[in-house]
Structures are given as C-alpha cells and as structure tokens.
Motif scaffolding. Structure first.
Motif, PDB file in Angstrom:
ATOM      1  N   ALA A  29       0.840  -1.211   0.000  1.00  0.00           N
ATOM      2  CA  ALA A  29       0.000   0.000   0.000  1.00  0.00           C
ATOM      3  C   ALA A  29       0.871   1.255   0.000  1.00  0.00           C
ATOM      4  CB  ALA A  29      -0.922  -0.004   1.219  1.00  0.00           C
ATOM      5  N   TYR A  30       1.912   1.242   0.810  1.00  0.00           N
ATOM      6  CA  TYR A  30       2.765   2.426   0.883  1.00  0.00           C
ATOM      7  C   TYR A  30       3.534   2.630  -0.420  1.00  0.00           C
ATOM      8  CZ  TYR A  30       6.451   5.640   2.244  1.00  0.00           C
ATOM      9  OH  TYR A  30       7.295   6.712   2.293  1.00  0.00           O
ATOM     10  N   ASN A  31       4.032   1.530  -0.981  1.00  0.00           N
ATOM     11  CA  ASN A  31       4.813   1.630  -2.214  1.00  0.00           C
ATOM     12  C   ASN A  31       3.977   2.211  -3.356  1.00  0.00           C
ATOM     13  OD1 ASN A  31       7.272   1.090  -3.722  1.00  0.00           O
ATOM     14  ND2 ASN A  31       6.146  -0.555  -4.721  1.00  0.00           N
ATOM     15  N   VAL A  32       2.773   1.683  -3.510  1.00  0.00           N
ATOM     16  CA  VAL A  32       1.890   2.190  -4.572  1.00  0.00           C
ATOM     17  C   VAL A  32       1.552   3.663  -4.321  1.00  0.00           C
ATOM     18  CG1 VAL A  32      -0.457   2.025  -5.514  1.00  0.00           C
ATOM     19  CG2 VAL A  32       0.907  -0.046  -5.204  1.00  0.00           C
ATOM     20  N   ALA A  33       1.225   3.971  -3.070  1.00  0.00           N
ATOM     21  CA  ALA A  33       0.867   5.361  -2.748  1.00  0.00           C
ATOM     22  C   ALA A  33       2.052   6.292  -2.998  1.00  0.00           C
ATOM     23  CB  ALA A  33       0.419   5.455  -1.289  1.00  0.00           C
ATOM     24  N   ALA A  43       2.206   9.840   0.807  1.00  0.00           N
ATOM     25  CA  ALA A  43       2.028   8.391   0.684  1.00  0.00           C
ATOM     26  C   ALA A  43       1.670   7.784   2.036  1.00  0.00           C
ATOM     27  CB  ALA A  43       3.313   7.765   0.146  1.00  0.00           C
ATOM     28  N   ASP A  44       2.320   8.262   3.066  1.00  0.00           N
ATOM     29  CA  ASP A  44       2.038   7.774   4.427  1.00  0.00           C
ATOM     30  C   ASP A  44       0.563   8.036   4.790  1.00  0.00           C
ATOM     31  OD1 ASP A  44       2.976   6.702   6.960  1.00  0.00           O
ATOM     32  OD2 ASP A  44       2.656   8.733   7.743  1.00  0.00           O
ATOM     33  N   GLU A 110      19.998   3.979   0.214  1.00  0.00           N
ATOM     34  CA  GLU A 110      20.026   2.984   1.279  1.00  0.00           C
ATOM     35  C   GLU A 110      20.740   1.708   0.879  1.00  0.00           C
ATOM     36  OE1 GLU A 110      16.088   2.225   2.542  1.00  0.00           O
ATOM     37  OE2 GLU A 110      16.084   3.862   3.980  1.00  0.00           O
ATOM     38  N   ASP A 111      21.113   1.624  -0.416  1.00  0.00           N
ATOM     39  CA  ASP A 111      21.738   0.392  -0.875  1.00  0.00           C
ATOM     40  C   ASP A 111      23.155   0.300  -0.304  1.00  0.00           C
ATOM     41  OD1 ASP A 111      22.603  -1.818  -2.119  1.00  0.00           O
ATOM     42  OD2 ASP A 111      22.188  -1.140  -4.173  1.00  0.00           O
ATOM     43  N   GLU A 112      23.289  -0.515   0.750  1.00  0.00           N
ATOM     44  CA  GLU A 112      24.580  -0.577   1.458  1.00  0.00           C
ATOM     45  C   GLU A 112      25.638  -1.321   0.652  1.00  0.00           C
ATOM     46  OE1 GLU A 112      23.575  -2.325   5.172  1.00  0.00           O
ATOM     47  OE2 GLU A 112      22.528  -0.536   5.890  1.00  0.00           O
ATOM     48  N   SER A 113      25.160  -2.087  -0.376  1.00  0.00           N
ATOM     49  CA  SER A 113      26.136  -2.853  -1.159  1.00  0.00           C
ATOM     50  C   SER A 113      26.895  -1.957  -2.145  1.00  0.00           C
ATOM     51  CB  SER A 113      25.433  -3.975  -1.926  1.00  0.00           C
ATOM     52  OG  SER A 113      24.514  -3.409  -2.834  1.00  0.00           O
ATOM     53  N   ALA A 114      26.285  -0.842  -2.495  1.00  0.00           N
ATOM     54  CA  ALA A 114      26.912   0.029  -3.483  1.00  0.00           C
ATOM     55  C   ALA A 114      27.828   1.045  -2.797  1.00  0.00           C
ATOM     56  CB  ALA A 114      25.836   0.771  -4.263  1.00  0.00           C
ATOM     57  N   ASN A 115      28.858   1.449  -3.528  1.00  0.00           N
ATOM     58  CA  ASN A 115      29.734   2.490  -2.984  1.00  0.00           C
ATOM     59  C   ASN A 115      29.035   3.833  -3.113  1.00  0.00           C
ATOM     60  OD1 ASN A 115      30.193   3.611  -5.572  1.00  0.00           O
ATOM     61  ND2 ASN A 115      31.666   1.984  -6.003  1.00  0.00           N
TER      62      ASN A 115
ATOM     63  N   LEU B  57      12.833   0.826 -10.224  1.00  0.00           N
ATOM     64  CA  LEU B  57      12.499   1.488  -8.954  1.00  0.00           C
ATOM     65  C   LEU B  57      12.385   0.448  -7.851  1.00  0.00           C
ATOM     66  CD1 LEU B  57       9.738   4.014 -10.106  1.00  0.00           C
ATOM     67  CD2 LEU B  57      12.026   4.586  -9.288  1.00  0.00           C
ATOM     68  N   PRO B  58      13.015   0.708  -6.726  1.00  0.00           N
ATOM     69  CA  PRO B  58      12.961  -0.284  -5.637  1.00  0.00           C
ATOM     70  C   PRO B  58      11.574  -0.340  -5.000  1.00  0.00           C
ATOM     71  CG  PRO B  58      14.040   1.705  -4.870  1.00  0.00           C
ATOM     72  CD  PRO B  58      13.768   1.909  -6.333  1.00  0.00           C
ATOM     73  N   ARG B  59      11.267  -1.481  -4.438  1.00  0.00           N
ATOM     74  CA  ARG B  59      10.007  -1.596  -3.684  1.00  0.00           C
ATOM     75  C   ARG B  59      10.242  -0.997  -2.307  1.00  0.00           C
ATOM     76  NH1 ARG B  59       6.094  -4.875  -5.637  1.00  0.00           N
ATOM     77  NH2 ARG B  59       5.221  -5.137  -3.567  1.00  0.00           N
ATOM     78  N   LEU B  60       9.502  -0.023  -1.999  1.00  0.00           N
ATOM     79  CA  LEU B  60       9.687   0.675  -0.720  1.00  0.00           C
ATOM     80  C   LEU B  60       8.969  -0.051   0.404  1.00  0.00           C
ATOM     81  CD1 LEU B  60       9.135   4.343  -1.952  1.00  0.00           C
ATOM     82  CD2 LEU B  60      11.265   3.069  -1.807  1.00  0.00           C
ATOM     83  N   HIS B  61       9.520   0.086   1.572  1.00  0.00           N
ATOM     84  CA  HIS B  61       8.873  -0.477   2.762  1.00  0.00           C
ATOM     85  C   HIS B  61       8.122   0.643   3.489  1.00  0.00           C
ATOM     86  CE1 HIS B  61      11.040  -4.227   2.237  1.00  0.00           C
ATOM     87  NE2 HIS B  61      12.138  -3.509   2.037  1.00  0.00           N
ATOM     88  N   ALA B  62       7.064   0.251   4.128  1.00  0.00           N
ATOM     89  CA  ALA B  62       6.301   1.243   4.896  1.00  0.00           C
ATOM     90  C   ALA B  62       7.178   1.798   6.012  1.00  0.00           C
ATOM     91  CB  ALA B  62       5.055   0.588   5.470  1.00  0.00           C
ATOM     92  N   PRO B  63       7.225   3.095   6.187  1.00  0.00           N
ATOM     93  CA  PRO B  63       8.092   3.688   7.212  1.00  0.00           C
ATOM     94  C   PRO B  63       7.631   3.367   8.628  1.00  0.00           C
ATOM     95  CG  PRO B  63       6.685   5.370   6.227  1.00  0.00           C
ATOM     96  CD  PRO B  63       6.447   4.114   5.464  1.00  0.00           C
TER      97      PRO B  63
END
Lengths: 202, 285
Positions: A29-33, A43-44, A110-115, B57-63
């Motif tokens: 729901a949050y992702n779509v919003a 979105a929240d 947030e991608d910790e794997s990337a530099n 686009l990444p799938r976001l998580h609800a905050p």
C-alpha cells in the motif's frame, strides 16, 4: 495466513484480525501510494487512510481479490489528494537546487552494497524515473504503477483501478510511451541496458 | 490521421504483447508482423527497456506500521438484527404520519382552510339558493288564507327561510298588503336563526330551500291559496319544530383522523419503548 477467515473475523469486530491483514499489505500500500503521490508524507497519509477506510467499508467487500480491493481504496485516496492539490497547489517541502532540481530523497540512498558513487547514480536514476511518473496524468500514472511497479496483471489492475481491462490496456500503452519520451531527457543517467535503441545509434 | 491511429493501435499491441496479455490468435498474428517489420521490432525493444527502467524502482517499505487502534476506528459491532431496523423504520414512519395528520386537522379546523363561522351560514346559503332560478317554486300550505287578502295571520315566509328568498318571489304574493309586517317576520327569523342554521348543517340543499318558519297553526288543514292548483304547486313541506337536532354531530372524517392519530401514537410509543429495551439489552451484552 487464511485471508478469508481474517476478513470474516474483522467483520465480526475483531480488530486484531484486521491488523494481521494490515501488516501483510502495508508495504504494498505504501509503495503504490508513494509512486503515485511522489512524496513520502502524502504516501504515508494515503496508506493510513486507506487502511482505516478499508476497515470501515469492510462490509462492502464482496469477495474476489482482497489485494485488488485494498489497492482500489488506496489509489482512490491518492486520486482524491491529487485532485485536491490540483485545485489548491501546494509548495513541496523538499529543498530545491538553483537549477530547479530537487534534492534526492535520502530514503533512496540505502543500498549498502553500493559504494557512495554508485549510490548517488542510483538515487539520481530513481529520482529521474519518479519525476517522469509524476508528470503523467493521474489516470495513466495509476495504471503504470499498478502494472510496471507493483507487477499486477491486467485483470487485477482493472479491479484495483475500477476500470475495464480494455481501458487498462490502452492507458498503459500511452503511459509507457510518455514515460519513454520523458526518460530520453535523462539518457546520460541510464545504464546501458536501459538506453533506447535510438539513443545507441545516435 | 490514419497513421496516428495505426501507431496507437500498434503501441497497444506491443504493450500487451510485452506483458503476455494477447490472446493466442492475436499473438501469432503479431509475431508474424514482427518478423516482417524491423521498425516494429525496434519499438518493441524500446518498450521492453522502458518497462525494465520503470521496474528498476525499488520496492519501498512502509516507514511505520499502519495497524489500527480502537481510537482510530469505531469498533465494528456485529450486524444489527432485522427487528431492530424494522422497528426503527416503523416508529419513524408513524411519527411522521402523526405529525402530518395533526397538521392537516389543524388546517381544516382552526387554520386557513377552516369552514366559515356558523352564524354567517344561513344568510349566505339562502342568498345562493335564491339566485338559483332552476329551483322549483315552493309554497307553504298551512294557514287558511295565508298570503291572501284579508288574512289576519301574518305571512310567515316563503322559500328557504331566508330574507332573500322571500324577496325573490314576489309573483306569488304580488298584491299582498303585508309588506309592513316584514320587519316583524324578520325579528322572528332572527330569533330562530340559530336553530335554522343548525338544520342547514344536516339537511340536503333541496330540503334547505323548503325550510321556513312554521305558522302557529300549521297543524291545521293545508289549503290552496291564490287560486293555484295544489297539483301544479311545488312540494308541500310540513315541518315540526322538534325535528331539529339537539347537538352538532362530529364529521366522519374527524372521527377517522382521531382514530388514526391514536393508532399512530400507539405505534410510536410502543416502537420507541421496544427500541430502547433492545438498545439496553445490547449494551449490557
């Protein structure tokens, strides 16, 4: 998770049963919003209001895909908010650079794997895609998000958008065409596999 | 225009083909076209890359969690019993009808649609009757020599007991030297007016036109006057003073309205009490 049993329990007043459904679907729901609204705060709100509305309207649920029914409520909330903003435009709280570009949402870095350099590139690309989505008309935007971002098939997308499958098909084709045109403006950000053939030849 | 339309149709086909949403026959036909048209292949590849890009686009998580608390929603109660809804509807309808009936009754009794005051009625009705030329002339056969020359008895009236009716028919008494006695007669009529008025309430129009004050000797044999053949005359009315009702009866419609009001009031009270009882029992559970 027995979705049917949880829905029935919620209909009988069991709030915990409904909250189990909330926990299962809240990311979706949050992702779509977020993809429709283009900002985390809106979105929240849309997601939270969607779950409240879903609980209050649960008696109107007539079977079928609960996911599609829930997404319909969330996307309707987004529609309403977008219409309200069109009537009363608001200034975004994101700080803008001198050239008009907004700063990237820290959430994307947030991608910790990337530099750090890769993280910046990823964030810029994601910002560019989101910007192209934001420029779409809401009815095209919703269909694009449901199918290409959320990965729904046409039938489920049609239920979620409360629109016939044929309309989903035509709107999606036009949305993709417009996104394609928009992304050409960010050609230098696209990794090679994303670059269009026309761009490669030029 | 045609090229633009074809472009749009092709775009829809490409999009649906990419998503695997074409039917078998459509898909085979489109694949045949793809093999023959390199430009269409190019468009399909670009569309595939566009879809891939958007999917990047990444799938976001609800905050946060969106779980609901009782404060956020009214806790859903089990569905209401059908009797609850029925009672509520019946009580509401009965209350509305009761108010409407009371209003209608008020309008026709005390309000603007109320009938005129009783005291004014006999004169008004008499005037209306006198204007009606189609009415058959009536003659009271009573006192010997009444209305004739030389009679000592006063002429006591003609027609519907009203002043206008007496004036309207001079032919029947044209040479009667009794005009000077009319004031006396009017006094008599004025005294009897309330009684006549009451009769007007309950008698049909024809009977009203025949109403007139009775001669003191009306029990005497009725004889013709002025040479008119009794067979050719109008109806002979014999009236006795004890035929007047002693009390004004209630109109039927008012009785019906009264009973309806009582019934509806009972429905409202019983329905309301039942709803209250059900509500208390549900709250206790």
């Amino acid at each position: 998770m027995d979705e049917g049993a949880l829905i029935q329990a919620a209909l009988d007043g069991d709030l915990d049963a409904f909250n189990t459904l909330v926990l299962h679907y809240q990311d979706m729901a949050y992702n779509v919003a977020y993809r429709i609204m283009g900002e985390p705060g809106a979105a929240d709100d849309a997601a939270q209001e969607g779950f409240i509305s879903a609980y209050q309207k649960l008696g109107q649920y007539r079977g079928g895909s609960f996911k599609a029914w829930l997404l319909r409520i969330v996307t309707n909330n987004c529609y309403d908010e977008l219409r309200r903003r069109q009537r009363q435009p608001v200034t975004p709280l994101k700080p803008e650079l001198s050239d008009g570009e907004t700063l990237e949402d820290p959430y994307w870095i947030e991608d910790e794997s990337a530099n750090p350099e890769e993280q910046t590139e990823q964030a810029e690309l994601q910002a560019a895609i989101q910007k192209c989505i934001d420029q779409l008309d809401p009815k095209f935007k919703v269909v694009l998000v449901l199918v290409d971002v959320e990965g729904l098939d046409y039938q489920t997308a049609a239920e979620s958008a409360d629109t016939p499958v044929g309309t989903i098909k035509s709107r999606l084709a036009r949305a993709r065409e417009r996104i394609q045109d928009c992304l050409q403006g960010f050609w230098e950000l696209l990794p090679e596999i994303f670059r269009l053939r026309d761009e490669e030849t030029t | 225009m045609k090229n633009e339309r074809q472009h749009t149709l092709d775009q829809e086909l490409l999009s649906a083909y990419l998503d695997g949403e074409l039917r078998q026959a459509e898909r085979q036909a489109f694949e045949t076209r793809l093999q023959q048209e390199p430009e269409l292949q190019n468009r399909l590849e670009n569309l595939r890359r566009t879809k891939l890009t958007v999917g990047y686009l990444p799938r976001l998580h609800a905050p946060r969690n969106y779980t609901l608390t009782p404060d956020m929603v009214t806790v859903r109660r089990p569905r209401q019993a059908p009797i609850f809804t029925t009672l509520r509807l019946a009580s509401a309808l009965a209350a509305l009808l009761l108010v409407a009936l009371i209003g209608v009754e008020f309008l026709f009794t005390s309000g603007p649609l109320a009938r005129p005051q009783l005291g004014a009625k006999p004169m008004m009705e008499a005037a209306m009757v006198a204007d009606d030329a189609s009415l058959e002339p009536l003659i009271l056969w009573g006192v010997p020599g009444a209305g004739g020359y030389g009679s000592d008895e006063p002429v006591v009236g003609y027609g519907g007991g009203g002043e206008a009716a007496m004036v309207e028919e001079p032919v029947m008494v044209e040479s009667m030297p009794v005009e000077s006695e009319l004031p006396v007669e009017e006094e008599i009529l004025a005294e009897e007016a309330p009684e006549i008025m009451l009769e007007a309430e309950i008698l049909p129009p024809d009977a009203e036109t025949a109403e007139m004050p009775q001669s003191p000797s009306s029990d005497q044999k009725e004889l013709p006057i002025l040479g008119i053949n009794p067979d050719e005359s109008g109806e002979i009315i014999s009236r006795s003073s004890d035929s007047a009702p002693s009390a004004v009866p209630q109109p039927v419609w008012r009785l019906i309205v009264r009973w309806l009001q009582i019934t509806l009031g009972a429905v409202v009270v019983v329905g309301g009490l039942s709803l209250l009882l059900l509500h208390v029992r549900r709250s206790a559970v």
